[in-house]
Design a protein around this motif. Structure first.
Motif, PDB file in Angstrom:
ATOM      1  N   GLU A 188       0.835  -1.092   0.111  1.00 38.94           N
ATOM      2  CA  GLU A 188      -0.080  -0.103   0.081  1.00 38.94           C
ATOM      3  C   GLU A 188       0.633   1.261   0.098  1.00 38.94           C
ATOM      4  OE1 GLU A 188      -3.145   0.256   2.784  1.00 38.94           O
ATOM      5  OE2 GLU A 188      -3.458  -1.900   2.843  1.00 38.94           O
ATOM      6  N   VAL A 189       0.725   2.070  -1.048  1.00 37.29           N
ATOM      7  CA  VAL A 189       1.568   3.499  -0.947  1.00 37.29           C
ATOM      8  C   VAL A 189       0.486   4.319  -0.914  1.00 37.29           C
ATOM      9  CG1 VAL A 189       3.207   4.609  -2.526  1.00 37.29           C
ATOM     10  CG2 VAL A 189       2.846   2.066  -2.720  1.00 37.29           C
ATOM     11  N   ASN A 190       0.552   5.193   0.351  1.00 38.89           N
ATOM     12  CA  ASN A 190      -0.488   6.157   0.439  1.00 38.89           C
ATOM     13  C   ASN A 190      -2.001   5.578   0.194  1.00 38.89           C
ATOM     14  OD1 ASN A 190       1.465   7.895   1.386  1.00 38.89           O
ATOM     15  ND2 ASN A 190       1.845   8.692  -0.627  1.00 38.89           N
ATOM     16  N   ASP A 191      -2.570   5.922  -0.673  1.00 39.01           N
ATOM     17  CA  ASP A 191      -3.764   5.707  -1.082  1.00 39.01           C
ATOM     18  C   ASP A 191      -4.039   4.554  -2.128  1.00 39.01           C
ATOM     19  OD1 ASP A 191      -3.114   7.272  -3.147  1.00 39.01           O
ATOM     20  OD2 ASP A 191      -5.023   8.447  -3.181  1.00 39.01           O
ATOM     21  N   ILE A 192      -2.900   3.892  -2.811  1.00 37.23           N
ATOM     22  CA  ILE A 192      -2.947   2.864  -3.775  1.00 37.23           C
ATOM     23  C   ILE A 192      -2.519   1.689  -3.020  1.00 37.23           C
ATOM     24  CG2 ILE A 192      -1.739   2.012  -6.000  1.00 37.23           C
ATOM     25  CD1 ILE A 192      -1.412   4.854  -6.777  1.00 37.23           C
ATOM     26  N   LEU A 262       5.584  10.041   3.545  1.00 40.73           N
ATOM     27  CA  LEU A 262       5.209   8.983   2.703  1.00 40.73           C
ATOM     28  C   LEU A 262       4.936   7.773   3.708  1.00 40.73           C
ATOM     29  CD1 LEU A 262       5.352   7.304   0.158  1.00 40.73           C
ATOM     30  CD2 LEU A 262       7.691   6.707   0.630  1.00 40.73           C
ATOM     31  N   THR A 263       3.794   7.016   3.405  1.00 38.11           N
ATOM     32  CA  THR A 263       3.512   5.848   4.331  1.00 38.11           C
ATOM     33  C   THR A 263       3.522   4.577   3.321  1.00 38.11           C
ATOM     34  OG1 THR A 263       2.113   7.167   5.638  1.00 38.11           O
ATOM     35  CG2 THR A 263       1.785   4.878   5.601  1.00 38.11           C
ATOM     36  N   TYR A 276       5.619   1.524   7.438  1.00 44.03           N
ATOM     37  CA  TYR A 276       6.761   2.471   7.361  1.00 44.03           C
ATOM     38  C   TYR A 276       6.344   3.826   7.070  1.00 44.03           C
ATOM     39  CZ  TYR A 276       9.813  -1.607   6.273  1.00 44.03           C
ATOM     40  OH  TYR A 276      10.559  -2.858   6.436  1.00 44.03           O
ATOM     41  N   ARG A 277       6.602   4.594   8.050  1.00 48.23           N
ATOM     42  CA  ARG A 277       6.146   6.111   8.074  1.00 48.23           C
ATOM     43  C   ARG A 277       7.453   7.061   7.837  1.00 48.23           C
ATOM     44  NH1 ARG A 277       2.907   3.559  11.731  1.00 48.23           N
ATOM     45  NH2 ARG A 277       4.147   4.456  13.500  1.00 48.23           N
ATOM     46  N   PHE A 278       7.442   7.745   6.730  1.00 50.54           N
ATOM     47  CA  PHE A 278       8.964   8.365   6.468  1.00 50.54           C
ATOM     48  C   PHE A 278       8.483   9.897   6.699  1.00 50.54           C
ATOM     49  CE2 PHE A 278       9.460   4.614   3.923  1.00 50.54           C
ATOM     50  CZ  PHE A 278      10.673   4.176   4.252  1.00 50.54           C
ATOM     51  N   VAL A 290       9.716   5.785  10.917  1.00 51.83           N
ATOM     52  CA  VAL A 290       8.929   5.113  12.094  1.00 51.83           C
ATOM     53  C   VAL A 290       8.354   3.887  11.698  1.00 51.83           C
ATOM     54  CG1 VAL A 290       7.068   5.602  13.987  1.00 51.83           C
ATOM     55  CG2 VAL A 290       8.265   7.433  13.080  1.00 51.83           C
ATOM     56  N   THR A 291       8.496   2.802  12.589  1.00 53.65           N
ATOM     57  CA  THR A 291       7.835   1.621  12.070  1.00 53.65           C
ATOM     58  C   THR A 291       7.042   1.164  13.180  1.00 53.65           C
ATOM     59  OG1 THR A 291       9.566   0.090  13.015  1.00 53.65           O
ATOM     60  CG2 THR A 291      10.091   1.028  10.749  1.00 53.65           C
ATOM     61  N   ASP A 292       6.022   0.072  12.810  1.00 49.04           N
ATOM     62  CA  ASP A 292       5.394  -0.763  14.021  1.00 49.04           C
ATOM     63  C   ASP A 292       6.219  -1.896  14.408  1.00 49.04           C
ATOM     64  OD1 ASP A 292       5.141  -1.856  11.784  1.00 49.04           O
ATOM     65  OD2 ASP A 292       2.915  -1.870  11.649  1.00 49.04           O
ATOM     66  N   GLN A 293       7.270  -2.136  14.113  1.00 53.17           N
ATOM     67  CA  GLN A 293       7.872  -3.144  14.353  1.00 53.17           C
ATOM     68  C   GLN A 293       8.942  -2.978  15.656  1.00 53.17           C
ATOM     69  OE1 GLN A 293       9.476  -4.074  10.156  1.00 53.17           O
ATOM     70  NE2 GLN A 293       9.798  -6.003  11.093  1.00 53.17           N
ATOM     71  N   TYR A 294       9.172  -1.642  15.733  1.00 56.91           N
ATOM     72  CA  TYR A 294      10.406  -1.417  16.688  1.00 56.91           C
ATOM     73  C   TYR A 294       9.952   0.173  17.308  1.00 56.91           C
ATOM     74  CZ  TYR A 294      13.043  -4.974  14.327  1.00 56.91           C
ATOM     75  OH  TYR A 294      13.546  -6.028  13.789  1.00 56.91           O
ATOM     76  N   ASP A 295      10.328   0.333  18.668  1.00 55.39           N
ATOM     77  CA  ASP A 295      10.020   1.451  19.207  1.00 55.39           C
ATOM     78  C   ASP A 295      10.964   2.454  19.021  1.00 55.39           C
ATOM     79  OD1 ASP A 295       7.816   0.324  20.681  1.00 55.39           O
ATOM     80  OD2 ASP A 295       9.190  -0.350  22.463  1.00 55.39           O
ATOM     81  N   THR A 296      12.149   2.168  18.401  1.00 56.75           N
ATOM     82  CA  THR A 296      13.246   3.092  18.207  1.00 56.75           C
ATOM     83  C   THR A 296      12.799   3.737  16.745  1.00 56.75           C
ATOM     84  OG1 THR A 296      14.841   1.643  19.183  1.00 56.75           O
ATOM     85  CG2 THR A 296      15.751   3.405  17.397  1.00 56.75           C
ATOM     86  N   VAL A 297      13.073   4.955  16.535  1.00 54.18           N
ATOM     87  CA  VAL A 297      12.828   5.970  15.516  1.00 54.18           C
ATOM     88  C   VAL A 297      14.311   5.592  14.674  1.00 54.18           C
ATOM     89  CG1 VAL A 297      12.189   7.941  14.134  1.00 54.18           C
ATOM     90  CG2 VAL A 297      11.032   7.229  16.494  1.00 54.18           C
ATOM     91  N   PHE A 298      14.424   5.234  13.488  1.00 54.04           N
ATOM     92  CA  PHE A 298      15.360   5.093  12.653  1.00 54.04           C
ATOM     93  C   PHE A 298      15.794   6.305  11.644  1.00 54.04           C
ATOM     94  CE2 PHE A 298      13.940   0.678  13.149  1.00 54.04           C
ATOM     95  CZ  PHE A 298      15.040   0.313  14.107  1.00 54.04           C
TER      96      PHE A 298
END
Length: 339
Positions: A188-192, A262-263, A276-278, A290-298
């Protein structure tokens, strides 16, 4: 005048001799007896790694099974190859003849107990023992002066401080989020939303029909009639996302309150979907991830983020025929309204 020149020449000679004596490799039984690997234990015997810098900065890595972890970053994986490269480099460094053996050599080469560029402590897994190594000035490219705790001998070994960073995030496994692109079943890329066609659908459409997804087509779902996506554009985006490498951790940088630039949502079929949220970084800063896998922001290098964002554009992802049909429909609608 001649006498003054002779005196100056004599002083130069004395200085040259003094420097040669100070830095000439020491000889004798001490160097011969100590010949061998600078790190005299197997790399597998090391259970953790503790690095300290000259101004109190430090970092620690611990070994769990076959993996190295970073306690300061929620036990995230460290780059195993990076740790191995350092330890093997110390193992492969032969001591040979020391550069110096005098009591004052440690201070002169900055490998003393209270004056060093790096202090490396290596506790051993099967005993209470440990190895403590000091690293100081650099004599040349790819080398550094080093000393083992309890010894006066100073050696030149083939490692550098760049192999011993003091920032925890510089030890992170950069491929932490990388995966096999053939496992990505939806994106999924934003709304696609893009989905790989089922094997039988791909076979009917001219694909291989095999279950590995190598030749299966992508469709855009969520429409009344699923349309085919632009295969080259999707393949490019999927390969970039699958090979994503992080550059580090965000540290003190805060995530903006605004919507992500970008999501992406990835479905692999087996595991829970990844999101993935950029957020684009300010000038000179890496993008935040920001990911939902890890608490750390990369952090992600800006050129890497820019390439993914560019590949994720809706105009590129939709097949030319689909875009053309949409364009024709729009024109027809405008024509009808005109009539």
């Amino acid at each position: 005048m001649v006498k003054a020149i002779r005196i100056l020449s004599l002083l130069v000679v004395i200085q040259v001799v003094a420097v040669a004596v100070a830095y000439w490799p020491a000889t004798g039984t001490t160097g011969a007896a100590n010949s061998g690997p600078f790190l005299d234990v197997a790399t597998e015997a090391v259970s953790s790694l503790e690095l300290k810098g000259p101004e109190g900065s430090s970092v620690q890595l611990t070994k769990k099974g076959e993996e190295w972890r970073i306690p300061a970053l929620d036990d995230l994986p460290a780059g195993t190859s990076q740790v191995t490269r350092l330890l093997e480099g110390l193992r492969e460094a032969s001591t040979g003849l020391p550069v110096a053996t005098s009591e004052g050599a440690a201070q002169r080469f900055r490998v003393a107990e209270d004056d060093y560029k790096r202090r490396l402590v290596l506790p051993l897994a099967d005993s209470d023992g440990k190895r403590v190594l000091f690293f100081g000035d650099t004599p040349g490219a790819g080398e550094i002066y080093a000393r083992r705790e309890g010894e006066t001998s100073v050696y030149r070994v083939g490692v550098g401080t760049h192999m011993m960073p003091l920032e925890a995030d510089q030890w992170l496994a950069k491929d932490l989020l990388s995966l096999d692109q053939q496992t990505i079943q939806s994106l999924e890329v934003n709304d696609i939303r893009l989905e790989r066609a089922a094997p039988e659908e791909a076979s009917n459409g001219g694909g291989s029909g095999e279950g590995d997804g190598a030749d299966r087509k992508w469709t855009v779902s969520g429409t009344e009639n699923a349309v085919q996506a632009n295969p080259k554009a999707v393949a490019d985006l999927v390969s970039r996302v699958a090979a994503l490498r992080i550059s580090g951790a965000a540290g003190d940088r805060s995530v903006p309150d605004s919507e992500p630039d970008l999501t992406l949502r990835l479905g692999t079929g087996d595991d829970a979907p990844r999101e993935y949220r950029f957020h684009a970084g300010d000038k000179g800063e890496d993008a935040l991830l920001v990911t939902d896998q890890y608490d750390t922001v990369f952090t992600v290098n800006t050129p890497v983020f820019d390439s993914i964002q560019k590949s994720a554009g809706s105009e590129a992802l939709l097949a030319p025929s689909a875009s053309g049909d949409q364009g024709s429909s729009a024109k027809d609608g405008q024509s009808a309204e005109g009539d």
